[in-house]
Design an enzyme around this catalytic site. Structure first.
Site, PDB file in Angstrom:
ATOM      1  N   ASP A 188      13.351   2.062  15.369  1.00  0.00           N
ATOM      2  CA  ASP A 188      12.407   2.487  14.175  1.00  0.00           C
ATOM      3  C   ASP A 188      12.902   3.596  13.651  1.00  0.00           C
ATOM      4  OD1 ASP A 188      10.878   0.464  15.137  1.00  0.00           O
ATOM      5  OD2 ASP A 188       9.366   1.700  16.202  1.00  0.00           O
ATOM      6  N   GLU A 222      14.067  -8.809  17.656  1.00  0.00           N
ATOM      7  CA  GLU A 222      12.848  -8.326  18.392  1.00  0.00           C
ATOM      8  C   GLU A 222      12.884  -8.013  19.690  1.00  0.00           C
ATOM      9  OE1 GLU A 222      10.717  -6.156  16.424  1.00  0.00           O
ATOM     10  OE2 GLU A 222      10.549  -8.075  15.137  1.00  0.00           O
ATOM     11  N   ASP A 234      16.361  -3.778  20.793  1.00  0.00           N
ATOM     12  CA  ASP A 234      16.827  -2.385  20.573  1.00  0.00           C
ATOM     13  C   ASP A 234      17.097  -1.758  22.100  1.00  0.00           C
ATOM     14  OD1 ASP A 234      14.234  -1.966  21.002  1.00  0.00           O
ATOM     15  OD2 ASP A 234      14.127  -0.310  19.301  1.00  0.00           O
ATOM     16  N   SER A 257       4.256   3.698  11.945  1.00  0.00           N
ATOM     17  CA  SER A 257       3.832   4.908  11.500  1.00  0.00           C
ATOM     18  C   SER A 257       4.569   5.973  12.495  1.00  0.00           C
ATOM     19  CB  SER A 257       2.479   4.793  11.443  1.00  0.00           C
ATOM     20  OG  SER A 257       1.737   4.848  12.973  1.00  0.00           O
ATOM     21  N   ALA A 316       0.024  -0.609  13.332  1.00  0.00           N
ATOM     22  CA  ALA A 316      -0.056  -2.056  12.748  1.00  0.00           C
ATOM     23  C   ALA A 316       1.275  -2.481  13.150  1.00  0.00           C
ATOM     24  CB  ALA A 316      -0.460  -2.018  11.381  1.00  0.00           C
TER      25      ALA A 316
HETATM   26  P1  ADP Z   1       3.211   1.955  14.944  1.00  0.00           P
HETATM   27  O1  ADP Z   1       4.321   2.904  15.054  1.00  0.00           O
HETATM   28  O2  ADP Z   1       3.587   0.620  14.845  1.00  0.00           O
HETATM   29  O3  ADP Z   1       2.340   2.128  13.731  1.00  0.00           O
HETATM   30  P2  ADP Z   1       2.419   3.515  17.558  1.00  0.00           P
HETATM   31  O4  ADP Z   1       1.527   3.166  18.489  1.00  0.00           O
HETATM   32  O5  ADP Z   1       4.020   3.539  17.835  1.00  0.00           O
HETATM   33  O6  ADP Z   1       2.411   2.250  16.328  1.00  0.00           O
HETATM   34  O7  ADP Z   1       2.188   4.777  16.611  1.00  0.00           O
HETATM   35  C1  ADP Z   1       1.014   5.089  16.138  1.00  0.00           C
HETATM   36  C2  ADP Z   1       0.593   6.470  16.524  1.00  0.00           C
HETATM   37  O8  ADP Z   1       1.413   7.427  15.930  1.00  0.00           O
HETATM   38  C3  ADP Z   1      -0.617   6.795  16.211  1.00  0.00           C
HETATM   39  O9  ADP Z   1      -1.820   6.340  17.145  1.00  0.00           O
HETATM   40  C4  ADP Z   1      -0.803   8.407  15.999  1.00  0.00           C
HETATM   41  O10 ADP Z   1      -1.082   8.865  17.412  1.00  0.00           O
HETATM   42  C5  ADP Z   1       0.691   8.653  15.570  1.00  0.00           C
HETATM   43  N1  ADP Z   1       0.784   8.826  13.979  1.00  0.00           N
HETATM   44  C6  ADP Z   1       1.355   8.030  13.385  1.00  0.00           C
HETATM   45  N2  ADP Z   1       1.293   8.109  11.969  1.00  0.00           N
HETATM   46  C7  ADP Z   1       0.119   9.177  11.914  1.00  0.00           C
HETATM   47  C8  ADP Z   1      -0.256   9.951  11.090  1.00  0.00           C
HETATM   48  N3  ADP Z   1       0.148   9.820   9.488  1.00  0.00           N
HETATM   49  N4  ADP Z   1      -1.274  10.972  11.521  1.00  0.00           N
HETATM   50  C9  ADP Z   1      -1.571  11.216  12.659  1.00  0.00           C
HETATM   51  N5  ADP Z   1      -0.764  10.441  13.752  1.00  0.00           N
HETATM   52  C10 ADP Z   1      -0.052   9.367  13.310  1.00  0.00           C
HETATM   53 MG    MG Z   2       5.847   3.043  16.875  1.00  0.00          MG
END
Ligand code: ADP
Ligand code: MG
Length: 383
Positions: free
Chosen positions: A172, A28, A31, A122, A118
């Site tokens: 990621d 962790e 990278d 995402s 989270a």
């Molecule tokens: P993580 O990657 O850990 O979930 P991040 O802060 O790196 O957290 O990314 C989250 C951001 O990515 C969200 O605030 C949004 O801007 C964007 N995002 C991710 N998935 C979606 C989605 N399905 N729809 C819209 N925006 C998204």
């Molecule tokens: Mg992210």
């Protein structure tokens, strides 16, 4: 997803693509230090229905973000334009364009069961679902083999770094592009080399429990950038290109050369964490799951005490899991909230989840959510 495209934009999608969220088993904050990491792809995915447009216009909508679709001309995409979530989508078009691929516009509708912010990535799931769609629709053929996929992962990272403005390392996107079902991905961020490591916990009567603490502490992005800056400054002070160049045997000497106690702690985390990754892989490959668990605990202690990225919710999740019989547990992802993982006997998983949930209730924390992680597959065309 196909009907969503019709509802949103009144057109038919050319296809549907998806990419997974991920959980990192160990390695962790390594990278961006040219280190090693070991992610698995989750069954949770981000899905993108996409229709190519010939006119250089991008129209983007997400079921996860209320409000009007975002519209931008591909020519106008730059750092800060568009802002917000659409940067992660438009950035991928921009990065491919910058890399010399002929890309046109598109209508994009996104839906996801990867929770946003989270620690399950995402952001990379979104970029890589979109990247996969562009590759197919523009005939770039980047999904055909791991070389093309690794290249596309790099371009998705550039989208996140340069257009969304998040200075993340490449783990990621590599996970979302290169993971395989039933395997973890050993990733060497110095040269991009990868190796698939069989990840069969059921054979040992075990499973990997993910505990989403639901904590999303503010200042996360600033703290992440600050840790990165600490590492860069320490590497400069030690006259190495990255902290990867400091081996475990060099560590004591390197620490002596650093006057600042904070810098010493940061370096100690990165160097010991990188060294834990091959040990964890070896423990898995020889079936020494107790050792794998111990390495997770050591990783967590290092992230808490030396890298200082834990938080009360993560502590409670890790403590609760270990107390209730987990072989190992640690925070995963950037920290300050997000998820913990625990290596648990299958017949203890429910009790461990209950114990952690009860501890959260006693502490007056928002209820966590626990689920079993199965190692899944990478970005692909679904329809
Ligand atoms: P993580 O990657 O850990 O979930 P991040 O802060 O790196 O957290 O990314 C989250 C951001 O990515 C969200 O605030 C949004 O801007 C964007 N995002 C991710 N998935 C979606 C989605 N399905 N729809 C819209 N925006 C998204
Ligand atoms: Mg992210």
């Amino acid at each position: 997803m196909l009907t969503r495209m019709t509802e949103q934009f009144g057109v038919t999608a050319d296809g549907v693509w998806s990419a997974p969220g991920r959980i990192n088993l160990i390695g962790e904050h390594t990278d961006y230090n040219d280190g090693l990491a070991l992610p698995i792809a989750l069954p949770r995915r981000t899905v993108a229905a996409v229709r190519r447009r010939p006119d250089g216009l991008l129209r983007m909508a997400s079921t996860g973000v209320p409000g009007e679709p975002v519209t931008v001309l591909l020519d106008e995409v730059r750092p800060g334009t568009p802002g917000g979530w659409a940067a992660y989508v438009a950035g991928v078009f921009w990065a491919l364009d910058r890399a010399g691929y002929a890309v046109s516009g598109a209508d994009v509708v996104v839906s996801s069961d990867v929770p946003l912010g989270a620690g399950m990535s995402s952001s990379a799931a979104l970029e890589c679902a979109v990247g996969a769609a562009i590759s197919d629709l523009e005939g770039l053929d980047l999904l055909a083999d791991d070389t093309g996929r690794a290249h596309l992962a790099q371009l998705c990272r550039r989208a996140e770094n340069d257009i969304a403005g998040a200075p993340t390392g490449g783990m990621d996107q590599s996970a979302a592009m290169l993971c395989r079902p039933g395997h973890a991905l050993l990733l060497d961020c110095r040269d991009g080399a990868t190796r698939l490591v069989p990840f069969d916990l059921a054979a040992h009567g075990l499973e990997l429990l993910v505990i989403d603490t639901k904590a999303r502490h503010a200042l996360v992005d600033g703290q992440y950038a600050a840790r990165r800056a600490d590492c860069t400054a320490a590497a400069r002070a030690l006259e190495v290109t990255s902290l990867r160049e400091v081996s475990e045997t060099d560590l004591a000497g390197a620490l002596e050369r650093l006057a600042d106690p904070v810098a010493r702690r940061r370096v100690r985390h990165v160097v010991t964490e990188i060294a834990r990754v091959p040990r964890f892989v070896a423990a898995f490959e020889t079936g020494d799951m107790a050792e794998a668990g111990r390495l997770m605990v050591a990783s967590h202690a290092s992230l808490r005490d030396d890298f200082e990225v834990s938080c009360p919710e993560l502590e409670l999740a890790v403590e609760g899991a270990l107390r209730e019989g987990a072989l190992g547990a640690r925070m995963t992802g950037g920290g300050f909230g997000g998820c913990a993982i625990a290596l648990v006997p299958s017949d203890r998983a429910a009790a461990i989840a209950d114990t952690v949930t009860a501890a959260f209730a006693r502490a007056d924390f928002v209820a966590p959510q626990a689920f079993r992680a199965l190692a899944s597959g990478s970005a692909r065309r679904d329809t």
